[in-house]
Design a protein around this motif. Structure first.
Motif, PDB file in Angstrom:
ATOM      1  N   UNK A 174       0.990  -0.979  -0.120  1.00  0.00           N
ATOM      2  CA  UNK A 174       0.016   0.225  -0.118  1.00  0.00           C
ATOM      3  C   UNK A 174       0.936   1.559   0.021  1.00  0.00           C
ATOM      4  N   UNK A 175       1.675   1.300   0.747  1.00  0.00           N
ATOM      5  CA  UNK A 175       2.586   2.164   0.924  1.00  0.00           C
ATOM      6  C   UNK A 175       3.591   2.730  -0.814  1.00  0.00           C
ATOM      7  N   UNK A 176       4.503   1.616  -1.199  1.00  0.00           N
ATOM      8  CA  UNK A 176       4.916   1.428  -2.200  1.00  0.00           C
ATOM      9  C   UNK A 176       3.516   2.012  -3.672  1.00  0.00           C
ATOM     10  N   UNK A 177       2.224   1.597  -3.675  1.00  0.00           N
ATOM     11  CA  UNK A 177       1.475   2.227  -4.557  1.00  0.00           C
ATOM     12  C   UNK A 177       1.350   3.826  -4.280  1.00  0.00           C
ATOM     13  N   UNK A 178       0.669   4.118  -2.928  1.00  0.00           N
ATOM     14  CA  UNK A 178       0.849   5.588  -2.628  1.00  0.00           C
ATOM     15  C   UNK A 178       2.126   6.706  -3.024  1.00  0.00           C
ATOM     16  N   UNK A 192       4.219  10.220  -7.650  1.00  0.00           N
ATOM     17  CA  UNK A 192       5.922  10.099  -8.198  1.00  0.00           C
ATOM     18  C   UNK A 192       4.993  10.799  -9.782  1.00  0.00           C
ATOM     19  N   UNK A 193       3.664   9.316 -10.488  1.00  0.00           N
ATOM     20  CA  UNK A 193       4.071   9.445 -11.763  1.00  0.00           C
ATOM     21  C   UNK A 193       2.606  10.296 -11.724  1.00  0.00           C
ATOM     22  N   UNK A 194       2.228  11.468 -10.548  1.00  0.00           N
ATOM     23  CA  UNK A 194       1.490  12.206 -11.241  1.00  0.00           C
ATOM     24  C   UNK A 194       1.983  13.359 -11.469  1.00  0.00           C
ATOM     25  N   UNK A 196      10.151  14.006  -4.767  1.00  0.00           N
ATOM     26  CA  UNK A 196      10.508  12.557  -5.246  1.00  0.00           C
ATOM     27  C   UNK A 196      11.711  11.285  -4.860  1.00  0.00           C
ATOM     28  N   UNK A 197      12.816  12.184  -5.408  1.00  0.00           N
ATOM     29  CA  UNK A 197      13.829  11.007  -4.779  1.00  0.00           C
ATOM     30  C   UNK A 197      13.036  10.834  -3.336  1.00  0.00           C
ATOM     31  N   UNK A 198      13.399  11.847  -2.678  1.00  0.00           N
ATOM     32  CA  UNK A 198      13.285  11.346  -0.905  1.00  0.00           C
ATOM     33  C   UNK A 198      11.668  10.439  -0.877  1.00  0.00           C
ATOM     34  N   UNK A 199      10.397  10.671  -1.409  1.00  0.00           N
ATOM     35  CA  UNK A 199       9.506   9.437  -1.263  1.00  0.00           C
ATOM     36  C   UNK A 199      10.020   8.113  -1.825  1.00  0.00           C
ATOM     37  N   UNK A 200      11.010   7.827  -2.880  1.00  0.00           N
ATOM     38  CA  UNK A 200      11.614   6.819  -3.434  1.00  0.00           C
ATOM     39  C   UNK A 200      12.488   6.380  -2.617  1.00  0.00           C
ATOM     40  N   UNK A 251      12.856   2.932 -10.757  1.00  0.00           N
ATOM     41  CA  UNK A 251      11.998   4.285 -10.599  1.00  0.00           C
ATOM     42  C   UNK A 251      12.615   4.923 -10.213  1.00  0.00           C
ATOM     43  N   UNK A 252      13.935   4.980  -9.203  1.00  0.00           N
ATOM     44  CA  UNK A 252      15.070   5.499  -8.370  1.00  0.00           C
ATOM     45  C   UNK A 252      15.562   5.886  -9.083  1.00  0.00           C
ATOM     46  N   UNK A 253      16.193   5.177 -10.103  1.00  0.00           N
ATOM     47  CA  UNK A 253      17.699   5.476 -11.387  1.00  0.00           C
ATOM     48  C   UNK A 253      16.676   6.941 -12.179  1.00  0.00           C
TER      49      UNK A 253
END
Length: 210
Positions: free
Chosen positions: A13-17, A22-24, A124-128, A141-143
């Protein structure tokens, strides 16, 4: 209780969120960057926008891979790397076209849009970052996002040089460098996907013998 899968479901669930956010953000910046790139006649901004679009694609593939088998995740990483490779080649082709037919990039536009993209990509990088060891698809995705930050800084510097020197050469140079860097990142993703696939293949016979 320890086998209820609650922690696994919570992580999914956290990964999806995180990936939805990040996608948006990346999809929005891809549209903004592309429009600004055409208006400002900047190969660097267009390259950066294509990089953001490739990120959005990677996040969409990553979302589809969550909770799936290793083989699906490897295939998702392969797809991400393939998309990124094609976009990198496309960037180089566009830089070549502009070098042949001419362009008049505007440094102020380049700096402003690249700064906005940089803020988005750092967030986004901090989130990932906490998720980058969660699977090859998340590592990809992180790369992607790490590559974007490098590109953003490059566009900011080239925009300053364009404004200072009144020359399109820095813009073409950063566009070409972003294209090459994108290709390098694509090859890294493909190598990691192949390594993960080979590791999984090596484990399967062992498990079958037990």
């Amino acid at each position: 209780m320890s086998n209820c899968g609650c922690q696994h479901e919570a992580r999914n669930a956290m990964e999806r969120r995180v990936l939805w956010v990040a996608l948006s953000l990346n999809a929005a910046m891809a549209v903004i960057g592309a429009m600004a790139g055409w208006i400002a006649q900047s190969a660097g901004l267009l390259a950066d926008a294509l990089d953001m679009l490739s990120d959005a694609t990677a996040y969409a593939i990553g979302l589809a891979a969550i909770g799936r088998a290793v083989r699906f995740k490897v295939n998702a990483a392969y797809a991400s790397g393939g998309v990124l490779l094609l976009l990198g080649v496309g960037v180089l082709a566009e830089v070549g076209r502009r070098a042949l037919y001419g362009s008049a990039p505007e440094g102020a536009w380049m700096i402003g849009i690249a700064c906005l993209s940089l803020v988005v990509n750092v967030a986004v990088l901090r989130l990932l970052s906490p998720l980058r060891d969660g699977g090859v698809h998340l590592r990809a995705s992180w790369i992607f996002t790490r590559a974007d930050i490098v590109a953003n800084v490059g566009v900011i510097l080239s925009g300053a040089l364009v404004a200072w020197l009144d020359s399109r050469v820095p813009d073409l140079a950063i566009g070409g460098l972003i294209g090459l860097y994108v290709i390098k990142e694509a090859l890294e993703i493909l190598r990691e996907a192949r390594s993960t696939r080979d590791d999984a293949a090596a484990v399967e016979p062992t498990e079958a013998d037990q």
